[in-house]
Design a protein around this motif. Structure first.
Motif, PDB file in Angstrom:
ATOM      1  N   UNK A 168       8.763  -3.076   7.282  1.00 14.19           N
ATOM      2  CA  UNK A 168       9.377  -2.231   8.285  1.00 14.19           C
ATOM      3  C   UNK A 168       8.619  -0.914   8.312  1.00 14.19           C
ATOM      4  N   UNK A 169       8.180  -0.497   9.490  1.00 19.47           N
ATOM      5  CA  UNK A 169       7.418   0.747   9.623  1.00 19.47           C
ATOM      6  C   UNK A 169       8.134   1.662  10.606  1.00 19.47           C
ATOM      7  N   UNK A 170       8.482   2.865  10.139  1.00 19.86           N
ATOM      8  CA  UNK A 170       9.302   3.773  10.933  1.00 19.86           C
ATOM      9  C   UNK A 170       8.683   5.162  11.000  1.00 19.86           C
ATOM     10  N   UNK A 176      16.865   9.452   3.852  1.00 21.81           N
ATOM     11  CA  UNK A 176      16.757   8.086   4.374  1.00 21.81           C
ATOM     12  C   UNK A 176      15.896   7.220   3.458  1.00 21.81           C
ATOM     13  N   UNK A 177      14.681   7.656   3.087  1.00 16.52           N
ATOM     14  CA  UNK A 177      13.942   6.895   2.079  1.00 16.52           C
ATOM     15  C   UNK A 177      14.428   7.169   0.657  1.00 16.52           C
ATOM     16  N   UNK A 180       5.367   7.828   3.256  1.00 10.24           N
ATOM     17  CA  UNK A 180       5.829   7.245   1.999  1.00 10.24           C
ATOM     18  C   UNK A 180       6.068   5.760   2.238  1.00 10.24           C
ATOM     19  N   UNK A 181       5.659   4.940   1.285  1.00  7.35           N
ATOM     20  CA  UNK A 181       5.853   3.497   1.370  1.00  7.35           C
ATOM     21  C   UNK A 181       6.685   3.037   0.178  1.00  7.35           C
ATOM     22  N   UNK A 182       7.725   2.272   0.466  1.00  5.82           N
ATOM     23  CA  UNK A 182       8.608   1.727  -0.556  1.00  5.82           C
ATOM     24  C   UNK A 182       8.399   0.224  -0.667  1.00  5.82           C
ATOM     25  N   UNK A 183       8.478  -0.283  -1.891  1.00 10.84           N
ATOM     26  CA  UNK A 183       8.369  -1.715  -2.144  1.00 10.84           C
ATOM     27  C   UNK A 183       9.695  -2.230  -2.684  1.00 10.84           C
ATOM     28  N   UNK A 184      10.005  -3.479  -2.353  1.00 10.18           N
ATOM     29  CA  UNK A 184      11.247  -4.095  -2.814  1.00 10.18           C
ATOM     30  C   UNK A 184      11.307  -4.109  -4.340  1.00 10.18           C
ATOM     31  N   UNK A 228      13.839  -6.216   3.542  1.00  9.24           N
ATOM     32  CA  UNK A 228      12.424  -6.046   3.884  1.00  9.24           C
ATOM     33  C   UNK A 228      11.591  -5.966   2.615  1.00  9.24           C
ATOM     34  N   UNK A 229      10.439  -6.604   2.650  1.00 10.46           N
ATOM     35  CA  UNK A 229       9.546  -6.566   1.490  1.00 10.46           C
ATOM     36  C   UNK A 229       9.092  -5.146   1.212  1.00 10.46           C
ATOM     37  N   UNK A 230       8.808  -4.405   2.262  1.00  9.68           N
ATOM     38  CA  UNK A 230       8.413  -3.013   2.098  1.00  9.68           C
ATOM     39  C   UNK A 230       8.849  -2.220   3.324  1.00  9.68           C
ATOM     40  N   UNK A 231       8.980  -0.911   3.147  1.00  5.38           N
ATOM     41  CA  UNK A 231       9.320  -0.011   4.247  1.00  5.38           C
ATOM     42  C   UNK A 231       8.381   1.185   4.175  1.00  5.38           C
TER      43      UNK A 231
END
Length: 569
Positions: free
Chosen positions: A83-85, A105-106, A250-254, A265-268
């Motif tokens: 997911x890319x926001x 939010x993140x 910033x990128x988040x991983x599951x 989502x696997x990543x956001x």
């Protein structure tokens, strides 16, 4: 500041740019050429050099490109997907002391709170399975068992106490420090934490939902470094930090070891565009799945992007004009009232907000106070407030004639470079004030400069335009932020005994008629001082690709897990 929590000087600069590649540019030119507009005007682009004409033409070209371009993303989002926001701003570090408002939010996807705020106004257990509230000053939280941080360490009550104390400690830099002021935290047995309040505080249940839990041992081992690129934050949430660039992305991983239901989502990835152009190109490219809180001025262009659907709501953020009552000539009530009479709020709704706002007769939306008790007293009070805020040139001249500066004066007004609405308000006000000899020069500054001058150092000329967002749905949040002496949101530096007493009394009351009356008393007393001019509550938007559904979008969407707000259809 729009929905921004205290310590406004930390509001982040936009820093990331999206750029179009050659293939995109060629396809875009082909699109323009094949359109009716393109066939008629493309040949006229070459040879135009005058700045104003070129800018106007480029804006039109961008709108045409927007209509031609599509998001192009129709794949279903969910298991295994990214997911890319786009967000309006992001934190420089992910220490929980450095995050608030939109940054949560993140942040809350990694550092979970004990309780989570739900879009329906209720609270859901997260790291706490139970909360006891035996008296107005005491909250006892029983922790969920079997929870581990992403590094494998077990969650303990000591971690929770440490997490809260980060915001309580003397000299803390926490953005949410004011919500924790005066509170004490103690560990009660093997699985409980007790929070003791210095006095009744209807805000506190919301404070818990915005306070992420960190690992004590990890913080102590990496003193002062947690949340930086070399020492990524660790939490118990459904995601972990994979990478980030300060204030930009910033990128988040599951989190594969998450105690709860696996994240969808696997990543956001969250990105903050640096300007309108990069924001629009990013959405046109099809690389992004949605955007939260785009500037109102850009909403029409984003609506033209194919494959995106929008949802809007009214924001609980007040656009206002404030007067520093400790600075001449704004220490003169006649000056303040003269300017108040020249704020044409109805016109501003049409021009500065493009119709995407409602007039504000006070600091708090009327509906918020009605929710405490009966509608009639609120309707009556707000009608009176509105009658005192009408545009009246004759009244403005009469007030200035009674002031210490009857011939007028000069003043500079700073505005956020990142908020075009503030600039439009200030420019419109400047035109009105010329009629009575007040000469306003509007200066666009970066967010850090604005925050220091307006919120922290009080180094402006005394006339200010800004927006200030409620930090929670609690009805008293905005009045306390804006009217409490010493609060950085109290731009007028108002210190009125009647206001202070009413707010103090409100804290001791349960929701109901008495609480509603006290808030109305505070707002009435403040408005009698002409310390500020409420202008509007604007609409806010989110856009998402057609394969995603936006659920329960509210002004406080950032308090609710974003994976529950954006779901696959």
């Amino acid at each position: 500041m729009s929905d921004r929590e205290p310590l406004a000087t930390l509001v982040k600069k936009f820093a990331a740019a999206s750029s179009a590649n050659e293939n995109w540019m060629q396809s875009s030119l082909n699109c323009i050429s094949s359109s009716v507009y393109g066939r008629a005007t493309l040949s006229k682009v070459i040879g135009i050099h005058r700045g104003g004409a070129l800018v106007a033409l480029l804006v039109t070209v961008i709108l045409v490109l927007t209509a031609c371009s599509g998001n192009g993303s129709s794949e279903s989002k969910g298991e295994g997907s990214t997911l890319k926001l786009l967000l309006p701003f992001l934190a420089d570090t992910w220490d929980t002391r450095d995050t608030s408002s939109v940054e949560l939010a993140p942040g809350l996807l990694v550092n979970e709170p004990l309780m989570t705020y739900q879009a329906d106004g209720t609270f859901a257990p997260t790291l706490a399975v139970k909360v006891d509230h035996p008296d107005p000053l005491t909250y006892v939280y029983t922790l969920r068992t079997g929870v581990k941080f992403s590094d494998g360490a077990k969650l303990t009550p000591e971690d929770v106490k440490y997490s809260f104390d980060l915001h309580i400690a003397k000299g803390t830099t926490s953005k949410i420090a004011r919500y924790w002021a005066g509170k004490t935290v103690s560990v009660e047995g093997a699985d409980q934490v007790k929070v003791t309040l210095p006095g009744p505080d209807p805000e506190f249940p919301y404070t818990i939902t915005k306070t992420g839990i960190v690992e004590k041992a990890y913080y102590e081992k990496n003193n002062g470094q947690v949340g930086t690129p070399n020492v990524p934050q660790i939490g118990t949430g459904p995601y972990t930090y994979e990478s980030f660039s300060a204030g930009t992305s910033v990128t988040l991983e599951r989190n594969s070891g998450y105690w709860g239901k696996e994240a969808p989502y696997k990543s956001i990835s969250f990105v903050t565009p640096k300007d309108d152009g990069s924001r629009l190109l990013a959405l046109q490219s099809g690389d992004y799945d949605g955007i939260f809180l785009p500037p109102l001025s850009q909403v029409p262009a984003i609506k033209a992007v194919q494959g995106l659907s929008s949802v809007k709501t009214s924001d609980v953020a007040i656009y206002r004009i404030s007067f520093d009552m400790k600075k001449a000539p704004f220490d003169d009530v006649h000056v303040r009232k003269a300017i108040t009479h020249l704020v044409d709020r109805e016109s501003l709704i049409k021009t500065a907000f493009g119709g995407e706002a409602t007039i504000a007769n006070s600091l708090v939306p009327k509906e918020t106070l009605i929710g405490l008790a009966d509608a009639a007293p609120v309707d009556s009070a707000y009608k009176k407030f509105g009658s005192e805020l009408t545009y009246d040139l004759s009244a403005a001249k009469a007030e200035l004639a009674q002031s210490s500066v009857p011939s007028g004066f000069d003043v500079e007004v700073p505005v956020h470079a990142s908020d075009p609405t503030e600039s439009l308000i200030a420019q419109t006000l400047a035109q009105s004030l010329k009629q009575i000899g007040i000469n306003v020069s509007v200066k666009s500054v970066d967010d850090a400069t604005f925050g220091n001058a307006v919120y922290l150092d009080h180094t402006t000329g005394g006339l200010m335009v800004d927006s200030w967002n409620a930090g929670s749905p609690e009805p008293g949040n905005l009045p306390f932020s804006v009217l409490t002496p010493g609060s950085i949101a109290n731009l007028s530096q108002l210190d009125d005994p009647a206001v202070n007493e009413a707010l103090k009394a409100y804290r001791n009351l349960e929701p109901g008629t008495e609480a509603q009356t006290k808030l109305l008393d505070a707002l009435t007393a403040a408005q009698s001082q002409a310390a500020y001019v409420p202008i509007a509550f604007s609409n806010i938007y989110t856009f998402a690709i057609d394969s995603l559904q936006v659920k329960d979008f509210t002004s406080f969407w950032w308090l609710t897990p974003i994976i529950e707000t954006l779901v696959s259809k």
